[in-house]
Design a protein around this motif. Sequence first.
Motif, PDB file in Angstrom:
ATOM      1  N   PRO A  18       0.796  -1.235   0.000  1.00  0.00           N
ATOM      2  CA  PRO A  18       0.000   0.000   0.000  1.00  0.00           C
ATOM      3  C   PRO A  18       0.830   1.287   0.000  1.00  0.00           C
ATOM      4  O   PRO A  18       0.459   2.255  -0.678  1.00  0.00           O
ATOM      5  N   SER A  19       1.947   1.312   0.694  1.00  0.00           N
ATOM      6  CA  SER A  19       2.776   2.511   0.727  1.00  0.00           C
ATOM      7  C   SER A  19       3.311   2.848  -0.663  1.00  0.00           C
ATOM      8  O   SER A  19       3.263   4.003  -1.111  1.00  0.00           O
ATOM      9  N   ARG A  20       3.797   1.846  -1.358  1.00  0.00           N
ATOM     10  CA  ARG A  20       4.329   2.085  -2.706  1.00  0.00           C
ATOM     11  C   ARG A  20       3.201   2.357  -3.703  1.00  0.00           C
ATOM     12  O   ARG A  20       3.370   3.127  -4.635  1.00  0.00           O
ATOM     13  N   ALA A  94      -7.050  11.703  -6.168  1.00  0.00           N
ATOM     14  CA  ALA A  94      -6.234  12.064  -5.004  1.00  0.00           C
ATOM     15  C   ALA A  94      -6.720  11.340  -3.750  1.00  0.00           C
ATOM     16  O   ALA A  94      -5.913  10.934  -2.910  1.00  0.00           O
ATOM     17  N   LEU A  95      -8.014  11.170  -3.639  1.00  0.00           N
ATOM     18  CA  LEU A  95      -8.575  10.459  -2.489  1.00  0.00           C
ATOM     19  C   LEU A  95      -8.005   9.043  -2.403  1.00  0.00           C
ATOM     20  O   LEU A  95      -7.711   8.553  -1.309  1.00  0.00           O
ATOM     21  N   ASN A  96      -7.836   8.399  -3.558  1.00  0.00           N
ATOM     22  CA  ASN A  96      -7.271   7.044  -3.569  1.00  0.00           C
ATOM     23  C   ASN A  96      -5.820   7.011  -3.115  1.00  0.00           C
ATOM     24  O   ASN A  96      -5.331   5.976  -2.683  1.00  0.00           O
ATOM     25  N   CYS A  97      -5.145   8.135  -3.200  1.00  0.00           N
ATOM     26  CA  CYS A  97      -3.748   8.203  -2.753  1.00  0.00           C
ATOM     27  C   CYS A  97      -3.632   8.181  -1.232  1.00  0.00           C
ATOM     28  O   CYS A  97      -2.587   7.788  -0.706  1.00  0.00           O
ATOM     29  N   VAL A  98      -4.667   8.630  -0.543  1.00  0.00           N
ATOM     30  CA  VAL A  98      -4.570   8.787   0.915  1.00  0.00           C
ATOM     31  C   VAL A  98      -5.632   8.026   1.700  1.00  0.00           C
ATOM     32  O   VAL A  98      -5.649   8.086   2.925  1.00  0.00           O
ATOM     33  N   LYS A  99      -6.502   7.298   1.021  1.00  0.00           N
ATOM     34  CA  LYS A  99      -7.546   6.589   1.769  1.00  0.00           C
ATOM     35  C   LYS A  99      -6.960   5.381   2.494  1.00  0.00           C
ATOM     36  O   LYS A  99      -5.940   4.820   2.062  1.00  0.00           O
ATOM     37  N   PRO A 100      -7.593   4.958   3.587  1.00  0.00           N
ATOM     38  CA  PRO A 100      -7.114   3.778   4.303  1.00  0.00           C
ATOM     39  C   PRO A 100      -7.172   2.544   3.391  1.00  0.00           C
ATOM     40  O   PRO A 100      -8.153   2.335   2.690  1.00  0.00           O
ATOM     41  N   ALA A 101      -6.113   1.788   3.399  1.00  0.00           N
ATOM     42  CA  ALA A 101      -6.041   0.594   2.550  1.00  0.00           C
ATOM     43  C   ALA A 101      -6.763  -0.569   3.206  1.00  0.00           C
ATOM     44  O   ALA A 101      -6.648  -0.783   4.407  1.00  0.00           O
ATOM     45  N   PRO A 103      -7.672  -4.892   2.624  1.00  0.00           N
ATOM     46  CA  PRO A 103      -7.146  -6.038   1.871  1.00  0.00           C
ATOM     47  C   PRO A 103      -7.776  -6.085   0.477  1.00  0.00           C
ATOM     48  O   PRO A 103      -8.951  -5.777   0.308  1.00  0.00           O
ATOM     49  N   HIS A 104      -6.991  -6.409  -0.491  1.00  0.00           N
ATOM     50  CA  HIS A 104      -7.407  -6.549  -1.883  1.00  0.00           C
ATOM     51  C   HIS A 104      -7.668  -5.216  -2.578  1.00  0.00           C
ATOM     52  O   HIS A 104      -8.137  -5.208  -3.711  1.00  0.00           O
ATOM     53  N   ASP A 105      -7.421  -4.082  -1.903  1.00  0.00           N
ATOM     54  CA  ASP A 105      -7.520  -2.788  -2.566  1.00  0.00           C
ATOM     55  C   ASP A 105      -6.363  -2.637  -3.535  1.00  0.00           C
ATOM     56  O   ASP A 105      -5.262  -3.128  -3.285  1.00  0.00           O
ATOM     57  N   ASN A 106      -6.611  -1.961  -4.618  1.00  0.00           N
ATOM     58  CA  ASN A 106      -5.553  -1.580  -5.534  1.00  0.00           C
ATOM     59  C   ASN A 106      -5.667  -0.061  -5.681  1.00  0.00           C
ATOM     60  O   ASN A 106      -6.255   0.448  -6.636  1.00  0.00           O
ATOM     61  N   LEU A 107      -5.139   0.648  -4.681  1.00  0.00           N
ATOM     62  CA  LEU A 107      -5.274   2.099  -4.605  1.00  0.00           C
ATOM     63  C   LEU A 107      -4.724   2.780  -5.853  1.00  0.00           C
ATOM     64  O   LEU A 107      -5.321   3.736  -6.361  1.00  0.00           O
TER      65      LEU A 107
END
Length: 148
Positions: A18-20, A94-101, A103-107
């Motif tokens: 998620p960080s990367r 931008a919201l996808n860059c900072v939303k809580p991750a 499991p299985h999310d692909n931010l």
Amino acid sequence: MTIANDKEFKAALAALDPSRQRQVAARFVDSVLGLCGDVRVAGAVSAAKRPDITDVELGAMYMAAKAASVESYTQCGHETEWSAQAGHFVCKAALNCVKPASPHDNLAWDAAMEARMARTCAGIAGGEGTETREAEQQYRILEAFLNS
């Protein structure tokens, strides 16, 4: 690594933690950031690039970007105002860059898709139609990110 299509693109993004994902997602949003003049969105994107961002900072940036997204949505109106729509999709990216991750999310994938929508809306607003090169640009951004 060379990325030639969305299948390879999505798989490469899914392999990132998620960080990367946040860091590369912020780079995708950078390419369309000029379509949105909200400083909260720019702040969220800037913060997401930092590998050492804390959960508290992410939460604050998420709330700011969410407020910007809601406000941009209300500016779109009932008639389609393509420039306003483009700005709204930048906010969503931008919201996808900072939303809580979760499991299985692909931010990063989600941010990339919103950025593509922003570019498409901007093209329509500018009378250029819907043909854009945003996907190819995102492939190059991800390749550079993975190679750095």
